[in-house]
Scaffold this active site. Structure first.
Site, mmCIF file in Angstrom:
data_model
loop_
_atom_site.group_PDB
_atom_site.id
_atom_site.type_symbol
_atom_site.label_atom_id
_atom_site.label_comp_id
_atom_site.label_asym_id
_atom_site.label_seq_id
_atom_site.Cartn_x
_atom_site.Cartn_y
_atom_site.Cartn_z
ATOM 1 N N ASN A 255 -0.446 14.188 5.653
ATOM 2 C CA ASN A 255 0.311 13.908 4.433
ATOM 3 C C ASN A 255 -0.196 14.814 3.321
ATOM 4 O OD1 ASN A 255 -1.963 12.511 3.041
ATOM 5 N ND2 ASN A 255 -1.673 11.031 4.694
ATOM 6 N N LYS B 281 -1.116 23.574 24.026
ATOM 7 C CA LYS B 281 -0.018 23.723 23.075
ATOM 8 C C LYS B 281 1.319 23.416 23.742
ATOM 9 C CE LYS B 281 2.278 27.046 20.057
ATOM 10 N NZ LYS B 281 2.324 28.426 19.565
ATOM 11 N N LYS C 264 -3.055 -7.523 3.663
ATOM 12 C CA LYS C 264 -4.300 -6.911 4.133
ATOM 13 C C LYS C 264 -5.510 -7.820 3.946
ATOM 14 C CE LYS C 264 -2.272 -2.858 4.851
ATOM 15 N NZ LYS C 264 -2.139 -2.184 6.154
ATOM 16 N N PHE D 255 -5.645 1.073 -1.807
ATOM 17 C CA PHE D 255 -4.678 1.850 -2.581
ATOM 18 C C PHE D 255 -3.302 1.693 -1.944
ATOM 19 C CE2 PHE D 255 -8.114 3.463 -4.890
ATOM 20 C CZ PHE D 255 -7.676 4.308 -5.902
ATOM 21 N N ASP E 217 -0.262 6.271 9.238
ATOM 22 C CA ASP E 217 0.057 4.977 9.853
ATOM 23 C C ASP E 217 0.201 5.076 11.367
ATOM 24 O OD1 ASP E 217 0.161 3.440 7.460
ATOM 25 O OD2 ASP E 217 2.112 4.332 7.008
ATOM 26 N N ILE F 70 -7.612 0.309 8.572
ATOM 27 C CA ILE F 70 -8.983 0.322 8.068
ATOM 28 C C ILE F 70 -9.170 -0.677 6.940
ATOM 29 C CG2 ILE F 70 -10.739 1.768 6.965
ATOM 30 C CD1 ILE F 70 -9.452 4.157 8.473
ATOM 31 N N LEU F 71 -8.216 -0.730 6.013
ATOM 32 C CA LEU F 71 -8.322 -1.669 4.884
ATOM 33 C C LEU F 71 -8.357 -3.111 5.374
ATOM 34 C CD1 LEU F 71 -8.334 -2.299 1.864
ATOM 35 C CD2 LEU F 71 -5.824 -2.090 1.890
#
Length: 404
Positions: free
Chosen positions: A209, A287, A342, A324, A277, A306-307
């Protein structure tokens, strides 16, 4: 006044960033510090001795061979009478001279003669900063025990963009306070995740991202400035690594989770990383070729959360877990739902739709979501957002300790 009675010997190098030292002097004196300025010949091309002297309330030293001062004080005494020697801006030339042990003017002689802690705030063109010679000099200076604050990413006076901007005065002040004063987070161990993760598709392609890691790095620096021991787990990011933190570099979400679990126990965890995600269920070992007759079929699977994992009740759960939420619509509603889903304590929500320029930019506009409601913050530089969040975290941990 947090720096009351502290003495700072400020060496001002030559560069456009020298203008920031005028505000830096004012900020230091506001906190009770005495500032003795040394202005290099190049520095005097950007700020005048009169302006520096007026703000510092002290004589400006410029000449190694000023015999009156040699009789009264001497450059040896000047170099050792401070609690900290600060070089700001530290140009590529000054860094090279320091690394090489040169002493051909007042500034370099003071730096070579001092037994006082030294901190530098580099500032230069991005290409100069990234040059192998500068990076060698930086490594040598760090090896000599010299503290480094910055540089920051941003637009340059020369029109280029990247690392090389001198840290802002308040950030430098915070680093000085951390070096000379016990902060409110002294003795606290805090985990910060930052940057994107790279999820491999094959050896040359990956899913990622647009996160630069700037906000996470700023948070780690702000926590360090308040005295915290920071464990910084980062994916591949553009932002400079935070000085003074224990850094763990990772690539994937699974590696980040493993590094976070290895860091426990901690007093608080701030999950600022933009973790992918999903990942490809079975990344190819070679490849993937673009063959005729169709597109490759990629099967995806969810990455570890993880959170949510850090928020689970248990003996190693941090006292405070902050997540976040990067949203593009219904920011507050989605963030509130994420906090509940969460199981974390706080969510820092922001709008990262392209029109805001926040993702990868230097500013942020957040909403702090807690169990008591939503608190919108104004649009601020990411460094200031980090300072506010660190201060809130320190106050929360202090109140938790008082209640226990």
């Amino acid at each position: 006044m947090t720096l009351a009675g502290k003495r700072i010997l400020l060496i001002i190098g030559g560069g456009i960033a020298a203008f920031k030292t005028l505000d830096l002097i004012r900020r230091l004196r506001e906190r009770g510090a005495a500032v003795t300025p040394v202005l290099t010949r190049a520095g005097a091309e950007f700020v005048t001795p009169l302006s520096v002297s007026a703000l510092a309330g002290q004589k400006v030293y410029t000449d190694l061979f000023d015999l009156t001062d040699e009789a009264e004080m001497g450059h040896i005494q000047l170099s050792r009478s401070a609690d900290l020697v600060l070089v700001a801006p530290a140009t590529a030339d000054l860094m090279a001279k320091m690394a090489g042990g040169h002493a051909n003017d007042l500034a370099t002689t003071l730096l070579l003669a001092t037994d006082t802690p030294v901190m530098i705030a580099p500032a230069m063109n991005v290409r100069m900063w990234e040059h192998a010679a500068t990076q060698r000099n930086l490594a040598a200076l760090r090896g000599d025990g010299i503290a480094v604050i910055g540089p920051e990413h941003g637009d340059m006076a020369c029109g280029e963009h990247g690392p090389g901007r001198m840290s802002e005065p308040l950030e430098i002040v915070a680093a000085i306070e951390a070096a000379l004063v016990d902060g409110p987070l002294k003795g606290r161990r805090i985990l910060v995740t930052s940057g994107p993760t790279h999820e491999p598709i094959d050896p040359v392609r990956y899913i990622a991202n647009r996160s630069s890691g700037a906000q996470g790095s700023a948070i780690a620096r702000a926590l360090t400035a308040l005295g915290a021991e920071v464990v910084f787990v980062t994916g591949p990011a553009e932002a400079p690594l935070p000085e003074g933190a224990e850094v763990h570099r990772i690539e994937t979400a699974e590696q980040m989770l493993a590094a976070c679990r290895a860091a426990l126990p901690v007093d608080a965890a701030i999950c600022a990383a933009a973790v992918a995600d999903w990942r490809v269920a079975s990344a190819s070992d070679s490849k993937i070729k673009k063959d005729k007759g169709g597109l490759p079929k990629l099967e995806f699977t969810e990455n570890p959360d993880i959170l949510a994992a850090l928020s689970q009740p248990g003996p190693d759960r941090p006292l405070l877990v902050v997540g976040f939420a990067a949203e593009t619509d219904a920011v507050e509603r989605n963030a509130i739902a994420k906090r509940q889903r969460k199981g974390c304590d706080w969510i820092v929500a922001n709008d990262v739709s392209p029109r805001t320029g926040i993702m990868g930019g230097t500013e942020n506009e957040v909403i702090l979501i807690t169990e008591t409601g939503a608190e919108p913050w104004p649009r601020l530089g990411k460094t200031e957002v980090a300072r506010r969040l660190a201060a809130r975290l320190a106050a929360h941990l202090e109140s938790e300790q008082g209640a226990s």
